[in-house]
Design a protein around this motif. Structure first.
Motif, PDB file in Angstrom:
ATOM      1  N   TYR A   1      13.827  -7.877  17.829  1.00 35.43           N
ATOM      2  CA  TYR A   1      12.001  -7.551  17.398  1.00 35.43           C
ATOM      3  C   TYR A   1      11.756  -5.427  17.970  1.00 35.43           C
ATOM      4  N   TYR A   2      12.379  -4.892  18.791  1.00 34.43           N
ATOM      5  CA  TYR A   2      11.403  -4.433  19.708  1.00 34.43           C
ATOM      6  C   TYR A   2      12.158  -2.990  18.276  1.00 34.43           C
ATOM      7  N   PHE A   3      13.553  -3.377  17.862  1.00 40.26           N
ATOM      8  CA  PHE A   3      14.498  -2.355  17.193  1.00 40.26           C
ATOM      9  C   PHE A   3      13.385  -2.467  15.286  1.00 40.26           C
ATOM     10  N   ILE A   4      13.172  -3.367  15.130  1.00 40.26           N
ATOM     11  CA  ILE A   4      12.064  -3.179  14.293  1.00 40.26           C
ATOM     12  C   ILE A   4      11.132  -2.858  14.384  1.00 40.26           C
ATOM     13  N   PHE A   5      10.411  -3.576  14.980  1.00 37.41           N
ATOM     14  CA  PHE A   5       9.165  -2.275  15.228  1.00 37.41           C
ATOM     15  C   PHE A   5       9.051  -1.375  15.163  1.00 37.41           C
ATOM     16  N   GLN A   6       9.933  -0.605  16.742  1.00 32.24           N
ATOM     17  CA  GLN A   6       9.673   0.678  16.439  1.00 32.24           C
ATOM     18  C   GLN A   6      10.176   1.564  15.185  1.00 32.24           C
ATOM     19  N   ARG A   7      10.577   1.020  14.486  1.00 27.13           N
ATOM     20  CA  ARG A   7      10.823   1.292  13.355  1.00 27.13           C
ATOM     21  C   ARG A   7       9.493   1.132  12.466  1.00 27.13           C
ATOM     22  N   LEU A   8       9.069   0.145  12.662  1.00 30.18           N
ATOM     23  CA  LEU A   8       7.196   0.329  11.928  1.00 30.18           C
ATOM     24  C   LEU A   8       6.172   1.458  12.630  1.00 30.18           C
ATOM     25  N   ALA A   9       6.799   1.584  13.596  1.00 29.51           N
ATOM     26  CA  ALA A   9       5.825   2.632  14.300  1.00 29.51           C
ATOM     27  C   ALA A   9       6.478   3.709  13.592  1.00 29.51           C
ATOM     28  N   TRP A  10       7.378   3.999  13.420  1.00 27.36           N
ATOM     29  CA  TRP A  10       7.769   5.608  13.197  1.00 27.36           C
ATOM     30  C   TRP A  10       6.965   6.342  12.166  1.00 27.36           C
ATOM     31  N   GLU A  11       7.028   4.960  11.135  1.00 24.09           N
ATOM     32  CA  GLU A  11       6.121   4.926   9.558  1.00 24.09           C
ATOM     33  C   GLU A  11       4.595   5.161   9.934  1.00 24.09           C
ATOM     34  N   GLY A  12       4.129   4.744  11.242  1.00 27.50           N
ATOM     35  CA  GLY A  12       2.850   5.297  11.693  1.00 27.50           C
ATOM     36  C   GLY A  12       2.442   3.727  10.742  1.00 27.50           C
ATOM     37  N   ILE A  13       3.048   2.949  10.735  1.00 28.59           N
ATOM     38  CA  ILE A  13       2.003   1.532  10.163  1.00 28.59           C
ATOM     39  C   ILE A  13       1.144   0.462  10.977  1.00 28.59           C
TER      40      ILE A  13
ATOM     41  N   VAL B   1      -0.134  -6.449   6.633  1.00 26.57           N
ATOM     42  CA  VAL B   1      -0.328  -4.887   7.046  1.00 26.57           C
ATOM     43  C   VAL B   1      -1.554  -4.799   6.132  1.00 26.57           C
ATOM     44  N   GLY B   2      -2.482  -3.573   6.113  1.00 27.03           N
ATOM     45  CA  GLY B   2      -2.870  -3.245   4.722  1.00 27.03           C
ATOM     46  C   GLY B   2      -2.169  -2.823   3.286  1.00 27.03           C
ATOM     47  N   GLU B   3      -3.204  -3.120   2.847  1.00 32.71           N
ATOM     48  CA  GLU B   3      -2.844  -3.542   1.361  1.00 32.71           C
ATOM     49  C   GLU B   3      -2.416  -2.055   1.174  1.00 32.71           C
ATOM     50  N   ASP B   4      -2.606  -1.151   1.635  1.00 30.93           N
ATOM     51  CA  ASP B   4      -2.109   0.217   1.101  1.00 30.93           C
ATOM     52  C   ASP B   4      -0.412   1.453   2.237  1.00 30.93           C
ATOM     53  N   GLN B   5      -0.541  -0.176   3.373  1.00 35.05           N
ATOM     54  CA  GLN B   5       0.388   0.666   3.629  1.00 35.05           C
ATOM     55  C   GLN B   5       1.207  -0.821   3.816  1.00 35.05           C
ATOM     56  N   ILE B   6       1.667  -1.887   2.149  1.00 34.17           N
ATOM     57  CA  ILE B   6       2.743  -3.141   1.695  1.00 34.17           C
ATOM     58  C   ILE B   6       3.872  -2.099   1.870  1.00 34.17           C
ATOM     59  N   ASP B   7       4.325  -1.361   0.495  1.00 30.52           N
ATOM     60  CA  ASP B   7       5.084  -0.360  -0.245  1.00 30.52           C
ATOM     61  C   ASP B   7       6.205   0.061   1.090  1.00 30.52           C
ATOM     62  N   LYS B   8       5.343   0.854   1.654  1.00 29.26           N
ATOM     63  CA  LYS B   8       6.128   2.314   3.447  1.00 29.26           C
ATOM     64  C   LYS B   8       6.669   0.261   4.232  1.00 29.26           C
ATOM     65  N   ALA B   9       5.922  -0.461   4.299  1.00 31.31           N
ATOM     66  CA  ALA B   9       6.256  -1.502   5.422  1.00 31.31           C
ATOM     67  C   ALA B   9       7.437  -2.122   4.532  1.00 31.31           C
ATOM     68  N   PHE B  10       6.949  -2.423   3.796  1.00 29.83           N
ATOM     69  CA  PHE B  10       8.582  -2.834   2.533  1.00 29.83           C
ATOM     70  C   PHE B  10      10.090  -2.495   2.742  1.00 29.83           C
ATOM     71  N   LYS B  11       9.674  -1.005   2.781  1.00 31.03           N
ATOM     72  CA  LYS B  11      10.883  -0.280   2.889  1.00 31.03           C
ATOM     73  C   LYS B  11      11.966  -0.414   3.942  1.00 31.03           C
ATOM     74  N   VAL B  12      10.751  -0.029   5.234  1.00 32.06           N
ATOM     75  CA  VAL B  12      11.967  -0.380   6.346  1.00 32.06           C
ATOM     76  C   VAL B  12      11.905  -1.023   6.794  1.00 32.06           C
ATOM     77  N   ILE B  13      11.778  -2.634   6.146  1.00 33.06           N
ATOM     78  CA  ILE B  13      11.772  -3.533   6.382  1.00 33.06           C
ATOM     79  C   ILE B  13      13.271  -3.850   5.680  1.00 33.06           C
ATOM     80  N   LYS B  14      13.657  -3.889   4.330  1.00 38.42           N
ATOM     81  CA  LYS B  14      14.823  -3.733   3.366  1.00 38.42           C
ATOM     82  C   LYS B  14      15.230  -2.569   3.497  1.00 38.42           C
ATOM     83  N   ASP B  15      15.356  -1.236   3.926  1.00 42.15           N
ATOM     84  CA  ASP B  15      16.716  -0.442   5.038  1.00 42.15           C
ATOM     85  C   ASP B  15      17.186  -1.245   6.081  1.00 42.15           C
ATOM     86  N   LEU B  16      17.323  -1.928   7.016  1.00 40.23           N
ATOM     87  CA  LEU B  16      17.272  -2.067   8.634  1.00 40.23           C
ATOM     88  C   LEU B  16      18.277  -3.516   7.723  1.00 40.23           C
ATOM     89  N   LYS B  17      18.731  -3.486   6.697  1.00 43.76           N
ATOM     90  CA  LYS B  17      19.806  -4.378   5.540  1.00 43.76           C
ATOM     91  C   LYS B  17      20.983  -3.106   5.805  1.00 43.76           C
TER      92      LYS B  17
END
Length: 218
Positions: A172-184, A200-216
């Protein structure tokens, strides 16, 4: 007796973001050594050469403890289904003797509709996130409860994790760290054994989705 290596290690361990950057080799060790030199010298009570600090940093960056470990990356590469829902509302109510009955009534309403619902309970308050089509129903059922906060125009990302996530530290630290880096900004985090949901706010959903998808692909 304190050594340069032990003091540098202690300093880096106290700075999670710095620790991760060092582990990934994305930080200039010479510049970092100059930056932390005053604090290292203060803890040791003597002057220290930049080169000695750089050597200590190199040893740390080569240590598996300071790397994005193989176990964490293996879990992240096996992330399962990622589900996105939009048009959500987040309610926070003060806990009371009657609030569980109100939640039971809400669940009866939700069971008959295709809608998003999740809830979490703290020591003093309870949280309910629903599709905004249920706003009127929620506010009617909970009209006698003390509403602490209402946030609209939210979206959720639900992530299915491999079963081994419960035995590998740092996921969870690894995931949330990257979300924080993107200012989410995370409005809510709700988790079960092998799944977690962020709101998250609807204005940040695309960025948040990309962060999580890129983890793979790490």
């Amino acid at each position: 007796m304190k050594t340069i290596s032990s003091v540098v290690e202690g300093y880096i361990k106290s700075k999670p973001f710095l620790q991760s950057a060092l582990a990934q080799g994305i930080i200039n060790l010479t510049s970092l050594s100059r930056s932390i030199k005053p604090e290292i010298e203060e803890q040791l009570g003597k002057e220290v050469r930049n080169g000695a600090i750089v050597m200590a940093l190199k040893r740390l960056s080569a240590d598996l403890e300071f790397r994005a470990t193989h176990k964490i990356l293996k879990v992240l590469k096996n992330i399962g289904e990622i589900t996105v829902r939009s048009s959500l509302t987040d309610y926070t109510f003060m806990l009371s003797e009657t609030i569980l009955n109100k939640q039971a009534k809400l669940l009866q309403e939700i069971n008959s509709q295709d809608t998003f619902y999740t809830s979490s309970r703290g020591v003093n308050e309870t949280n309910i996130v629903v599709s905004n089509t249920m706003n009127a129903v929620v506010e009617e059922i909970f009209s006698s409860e003390r509403m602490l906060q209402k946030e609209e125009n939210l979206s959720s990302i639900s992530v299915k994790l491999p079963e081994e996530n419960v035995v590998v530290p740092g996921i969870y630290y690894f995931i949330f760290q990257r979300l924080a880096w993107e200012g989410i900004i995370l409005n809510e985090v709700i988790s079960t054994t092998n799944e977690f949901t962020i709101i998250v706010g609807e204005d940040q959903i695309d960025k948040a989705f990309k962060v999580i998808k890129d983890l793979k692909g790490l």
